[in-house]
Design a protein around this motif. Structure first.
Motif, mmCIF file in Angstrom:
data_model
loop_
_atom_site.group_PDB
_atom_site.id
_atom_site.type_symbol
_atom_site.label_atom_id
_atom_site.label_comp_id
_atom_site.label_asym_id
_atom_site.label_seq_id
_atom_site.Cartn_x
_atom_site.Cartn_y
_atom_site.Cartn_z
ATOM 1 N N PHE A 104 -21.735 16.617 -22.113
ATOM 2 C CA PHE A 104 -20.890 16.039 -22.804
ATOM 3 C C PHE A 104 -19.534 16.856 -22.860
ATOM 4 N N ASN A 105 -18.487 16.475 -23.378
ATOM 5 C CA ASN A 105 -16.510 16.699 -22.747
ATOM 6 C C ASN A 105 -16.611 15.989 -21.524
ATOM 7 N N SER A 106 -16.294 17.893 -21.326
ATOM 8 C CA SER A 106 -15.649 17.793 -20.424
ATOM 9 C C SER A 106 -16.081 18.868 -19.536
ATOM 10 N N PRO A 132 -22.231 16.576 -37.849
ATOM 11 C CA PRO A 132 -23.439 16.987 -36.563
ATOM 12 C C PRO A 132 -22.451 16.801 -35.207
ATOM 13 N N SER A 133 -22.802 18.144 -34.578
ATOM 14 C CA SER A 133 -22.724 18.344 -33.239
ATOM 15 C C SER A 133 -22.383 17.356 -32.328
ATOM 16 N N SER A 134 -21.821 17.184 -30.735
ATOM 17 C CA SER A 134 -22.141 15.778 -30.438
ATOM 18 C C SER A 134 -23.021 16.328 -29.709
ATOM 19 N N CYS A 166 -19.988 31.004 -24.832
ATOM 20 C CA CYS A 166 -19.940 30.131 -24.996
ATOM 21 C C CYS A 166 -20.103 28.416 -24.160
ATOM 22 N N HIS A 167 -19.508 28.762 -22.820
ATOM 23 C CA HIS A 167 -19.445 27.104 -22.524
ATOM 24 C C HIS A 167 -19.924 27.689 -20.377
ATOM 25 N N TYR A 168 -20.861 26.692 -20.237
ATOM 26 C CA TYR A 168 -20.910 27.765 -18.252
ATOM 27 C C TYR A 168 -19.837 27.082 -17.577
ATOM 28 N N GLU A 209 -29.216 21.953 -37.338
ATOM 29 C CA GLU A 209 -29.678 21.063 -36.142
ATOM 30 C C GLU A 209 -30.962 21.623 -35.356
ATOM 31 N N LYS A 210 -30.968 22.496 -34.689
ATOM 32 C CA LYS A 210 -31.693 23.127 -33.953
ATOM 33 C C LYS A 210 -32.612 23.848 -34.675
ATOM 34 N N LEU A 211 -32.734 24.282 -35.521
ATOM 35 C CA LEU A 211 -34.295 24.248 -35.947
ATOM 36 C C LEU A 211 -34.907 23.452 -36.638
HETATM 37 O O1 C5P Z 1 -18.929 22.185 -27.300
HETATM 38 P P1 C5P Z 1 -18.779 20.895 -26.784
HETATM 39 O O2 C5P Z 1 -19.393 20.181 -27.883
HETATM 40 O O3 C5P Z 1 -18.438 20.282 -25.526
HETATM 41 O O4 C5P Z 1 -20.918 20.830 -25.952
HETATM 42 C C1 C5P Z 1 -21.756 20.378 -25.904
HETATM 43 C C2 C5P Z 1 -23.301 20.670 -27.111
HETATM 44 O O5 C5P Z 1 -23.851 21.327 -26.746
HETATM 45 C C3 C5P Z 1 -22.209 20.858 -28.658
HETATM 46 O O6 C5P Z 1 -21.821 19.789 -29.845
HETATM 47 C C4 C5P Z 1 -23.679 21.500 -28.417
HETATM 48 O O7 C5P Z 1 -24.338 20.431 -29.281
HETATM 49 C C5 C5P Z 1 -23.889 22.001 -27.366
HETATM 50 N N1 C5P Z 1 -24.357 23.419 -27.398
HETATM 51 C C6 C5P Z 1 -24.879 24.844 -27.693
HETATM 52 N N2 C5P Z 1 -24.587 25.929 -27.451
HETATM 53 C C7 C5P Z 1 -23.277 26.078 -26.747
HETATM 54 C C8 C5P Z 1 -22.344 24.992 -26.259
HETATM 55 C C9 C5P Z 1 -22.616 24.184 -26.900
HETATM 56 O O8 C5P Z 1 -25.215 24.374 -28.550
HETATM 57 N N3 C5P Z 1 -23.033 27.171 -26.738
#
Ligand code: C5P
Length: 319
Positions: A123-125, A234-236, A266-268, A288-290
């Protein structure tokens, strides 16, 4: 930790979130920025087989194909890739990995397992370089939001992250999916960079998701959730899971439902902490997760230790 246990069991509610996240959810509900009017019916308590059947019946991956206004008049029929996304792998991919960008994937050593799949969605960057041990290095497809195309910090045009792979972009459109309105007022103007990228790289498969597909997924989440979910796309991550379920025989999702490594990171790949990334504020992420938890056919041990969920491809679903 108690919250995590309950999430693994599928027994959480937004009322268990921190007050700050609950307030954010309420604000999004009252703003209703995309004009959502839910006309479906809530179907509480569907089991896994029923949910899968419903998904198979209803989910149609759609991308802009240039046949509808305003895109038809702009010559998009010849601009979009000649082969539709759904036909890139006509016989389907066998096993696919969806790699979420969550901080919890750090120190997972999941890299080799992720790379063993036939296709890997990121996803994304989210980078692989420097993180191979935990996230692998194979990338087949990337889902990118419109900010990636428009924010100069992402260097969309020349970064190697976006080369030699399938690209799928999306932007929040009005719930009405009125393409004229959306074209005039996208959240971030992805149309101009898309056209430019298609002209410069005509051989790279690059699609824009149709708003109807995105809101169809939202409807499905709301129909199968007792609480009122955020009226935002919904999220990506969720979009990607459903995309892969329609293209692959089996889908392994990593660190969407958090493992024991759950963290507020938040992100790795970024030093930024916010629980909203994992639990949602703008996106109906918790719901979504549920739903994905209810669909999981994988082992509970894999969920706890790897943060892995296993889902069948929709083609394999028998109704
Ligand atoms: O933040 P980003 O949208 O780029 O991350 C990709 C997807 O990973 C998110 O849309 C989300 O569904 C999931 N995510 C997550 N928990 C996080 C970061 C991202 O579930 N801490």
């Amino acid at each position: 930790r108690a919250f995590l246990q309950r999430l693994w069991q599928g027994a959480v509610s937004a009322r268990m979130l921190a007050p700050r996240l609950q307030k954010a959810m309420r604000d999004y509900l009252s703003a209703n920025k995309h004009g959502v009017r839910f006309r479906g019916r809530r179907a509480a308590g569907r089991g896994r087989a029923e949910l899968l059947c419903e998904l198979r019946r209803r989910v149609r991956v759609r991308t802009l194909d240039g046949t509808e206004p305003p895109f038809s008049a702009l010559g998009w029929r010849r601009l979009v890739p000649p082969v539709p996304l759904g036909r890139l792998h006509p016989r389907g991919l066998r096993s696919c990995a969806v790699v979420m960008s969550a901080g919890a994937i750090l120190n997972s050593s999941l890299g080799p397992e992720i790379d063993s799949h036939d296709a890997v969605l990121r996803f994304n960057s989210a980078p692989t370089r420097g993180y191979e041990k935990d996230v692998g290095n194979k990338t087949t497809m990337r889902i990118i939001n419109s900010q990636i195309l428009t924010n100069p910090n992402h260097h969309f045009i020349d970064s190697s992250l976006y080369k030699d792979i399938i690209l799928v972009a999306w932007d929040p459109a009005p719930y009405s999916a009125n393409l004229n309105l959306w074209y005039k007022k996208p959240d971030y103007n992805l149309f101009t960079p898309y056209v430019q990228h298609r002209q410069r790289n005509p051989n790279q498969p690059f699609y824009i998701l149709h708003p109807k597909f995105i809101w169809q997924l939202w409807d499905f989440i709301q129909e199968n959730t007792k609480e009122k979910i955020q009226p935002n796309p919904p999220s990506s991550g969720f979009i990607g899971i459903l995309l892969m379920m329609s293209m692959c025989g089996e889908v392994h999702v990593y660190e969407y439902i958090p493992s024991i490594r759950q963290t507020e990171l938040c992100h790795y790949h970024e030093l930024y902490h916010d629980a909203a990334c994992t639990l949602g504020a703008y996106h109906p992420l918790l719901y979504e997760k549920l739903l994905v938890q209810r669909l999981n056919t994988g082992a509970l041990g894999d969920l706890h230790r790897k943060g892995k969920v296993v889902l069948p491809g929709l083609r394999a679903v028998r109704c």
